[in-house]
Design a protein around this motif. Structure first.
Motif, PDB file in Angstrom:
ATOM      1  N   ARG A 175       0.832  -1.201   0.000  1.00  0.00           N
ATOM      2  CA  ARG A 175       0.000   0.000   0.000  1.00  0.00           C
ATOM      3  C   ARG A 175       0.868   1.253   0.000  1.00  0.00           C
ATOM      4  NH1 ARG A 175      -5.415  -0.600   1.689  1.00  0.00           N
ATOM      5  NH2 ARG A 175      -6.002  -2.696   2.405  1.00  0.00           N
ATOM      6  N   TRP A 209       0.743   4.321   1.821  1.00  0.00           N
ATOM      7  CA  TRP A 209      -0.013   4.838   2.945  1.00  0.00           C
ATOM      8  C   TRP A 209       0.546   6.150   3.463  1.00  0.00           C
ATOM      9  CZ3 TRP A 209       3.807   4.407   6.616  1.00  0.00           C
ATOM     10  CH2 TRP A 209       4.718   3.344   6.476  1.00  0.00           C
ATOM     11  N   THR A 222      -3.575   5.894   6.931  1.00  0.00           N
ATOM     12  CA  THR A 222      -4.621   5.813   5.910  1.00  0.00           C
ATOM     13  C   THR A 222      -3.981   5.616   4.538  1.00  0.00           C
ATOM     14  OG1 THR A 222      -4.603   8.227   5.608  1.00  0.00           O
ATOM     15  CG2 THR A 222      -6.177   7.337   7.205  1.00  0.00           C
ATOM     16  N   ASP A 223      -4.818   5.224   3.576  1.00  0.00           N
ATOM     17  CA  ASP A 223      -4.382   5.257   2.176  1.00  0.00           C
ATOM     18  C   ASP A 223      -5.576   5.632   1.309  1.00  0.00           C
ATOM     19  OD1 ASP A 223      -5.921   2.990   1.750  1.00  0.00           O
ATOM     20  OD2 ASP A 223      -4.258   1.695   1.180  1.00  0.00           O
ATOM     21  N   ASP A 224      -5.346   5.801   0.023  1.00  0.00           N
ATOM     22  CA  ASP A 224      -6.397   6.259  -0.882  1.00  0.00           C
ATOM     23  C   ASP A 224      -7.399   5.154  -1.221  1.00  0.00           C
ATOM     24  OD1 ASP A 224      -5.194   8.733  -0.930  1.00  0.00           O
ATOM     25  OD2 ASP A 224      -3.992   8.288  -2.730  1.00  0.00           O
ATOM     26  N   ALA A 225      -7.120   3.925  -0.783  1.00  0.00           N
ATOM     27  CA  ALA A 225      -8.015   2.804  -1.073  1.00  0.00           C
ATOM     28  C   ALA A 225      -8.959   2.485   0.080  1.00  0.00           C
ATOM     29  CB  ALA A 225      -7.196   1.567  -1.431  1.00  0.00           C
ATOM     30  N   GLY A 226      -8.943   3.315   1.126  1.00  0.00           N
ATOM     31  CA  GLY A 226      -9.885   3.118   2.221  1.00  0.00           C
ATOM     32  C   GLY A 226      -9.295   2.601   3.516  1.00  0.00           C
TER      33      GLY A 226
END
Length: 305
Positions: free
Chosen positions: A16, A18, A35-39
């Motif tokens: 990821r 993150w 967090t990351d942009d994929a949820g």
């Protein structure tokens, strides 16, 4: 423990891209919101210091965190890596409470309801008893030569009186957090969730109430209101039990502060923290209410307020 946390070794972050930010608070942990942009939306708790000095069982902490989630009151466990001293939990949306928030009757009621849900949930791994914890902490202080207020032992006889009185009508134990200071309540406006299960274990539910009352600096009126929100219609014995458990929290946890002052790598005034709790305890030990509280809790008075 020093240096950067090895977040890249966590399985839940593998592959990821993150983002991480520090979260405030935590006197035995450093906490990160990842967090990351994929949820992905998690909190990484990175333990620091010698947990054995404080009687912390990290395996029990992880298990009990999961049990609290099953009770509908805690964050889900995402990953537990004892080899990295890390516990990853889901991020809870809401606001960490502050002491002043308990002036709001709605907040107080939600906090009591969350505590009641935890206590009605799955049993925890391990037990917690402040009298045993205080004895272990005191032994650690003495064995290692840590600084202690010179009058600490002046209250040993009264402490034993409190122990005996609370044992007279001891009910069944329930799963307790045992460290519900204001910041460990996450309030979203509709419900509270509870975090941080380092000191969790099955315990007298009234210790939970008393510990929260003193840690959150509740007024005498708020202590009664909080007890009523939890119990429903408290007796004099119920209220006396909460008051005595406030004393247990103060006298026992003060030693935690003195141990941390000598051993923790974290830059914080732990000695001042411990002194504050000790001075609260002394005020009750030397105050006019203690004999009445001992009589009421042991006698089990059923008269309503």
């Amino acid at each position: 423990m020093t240096g950067a946390p090895p977040l890249d070794r966590l399985a839940c972050l593998a592959g990821r891209s993150w983002h991480v930010r520090d979260l405030p608070g935590g006197l035995t942990n450093t906490n990160f919101h990842v967090t990351d942009d994929a949820g992905l939306d998690v909190v990484v708790r990175w333990s620091q210091g010698d947990a054995s000095l404080l009687g912390i069982d990290r395996d029990a902490e992880a298990f009990n965190t999961g049990a609290a989630a099953a009770a509908g009151v805690g964050a889900e466990v995402v990953e537990y890596r004892p080899d990295l001293s890390m516990l990853v939990i889901s991020f809870l949306t809401g606001r960490a409470l502050e002491d002043a928030d308990f002036d709001d009757a709605g907040v107080l009621a939600r906090a009591a309801e969350a505590t009641r849900r935890l206590h009605g949930g799955p049993r925890f791994r391990g037990d917690f008893d402040m009298f045993a914890r205080q004895a272990a902490y005191l032994a650690t202080v003495r064995e290692r030569g840590y600084a202690l207020p010179p009058t600490y032992d002046d209250h040993a006889d009264a402490w034993d009186d409190v122990r005996r009185a609370l044992a007279v009508r001891q009910g069944p134990t329930v799963p307790c957090n045992n460290d519900l200071l204001a910041a460990n309540f996450i309030d979203d406006g509709e419900a509270c969730h509870l975090i941080d299960y380092e000191y969790s274990g099955n315990n007298d539910p009234y210790f939970e109430l008393g510990n929260t009352a003193t840690e959150c600096n509740l007024t005498p009126e708020q202590v009664e209101a909080y007890t009523e929100a939890y119990v429903g219609s408290p007796t004099r014995a119920d209220l006396a039990r909460v008051r005595l458990q406030m004393l247990c929290s103060e006298y026992g946890w003060s030693l935690w502060g003195f141990i941390q002052a000598a051993a923790s790598p974290i830059d914080y005034d732990f000695h001042g923290w411990g002194t504050d709790r000790f001075e609260k305890a002394v005020a009750t030990f030397r105050g006019p209410d203690l004999p009445r509280l001992l009589e009421e809790v042991a006698g089990g008075f059923e008269a309503r307020r």
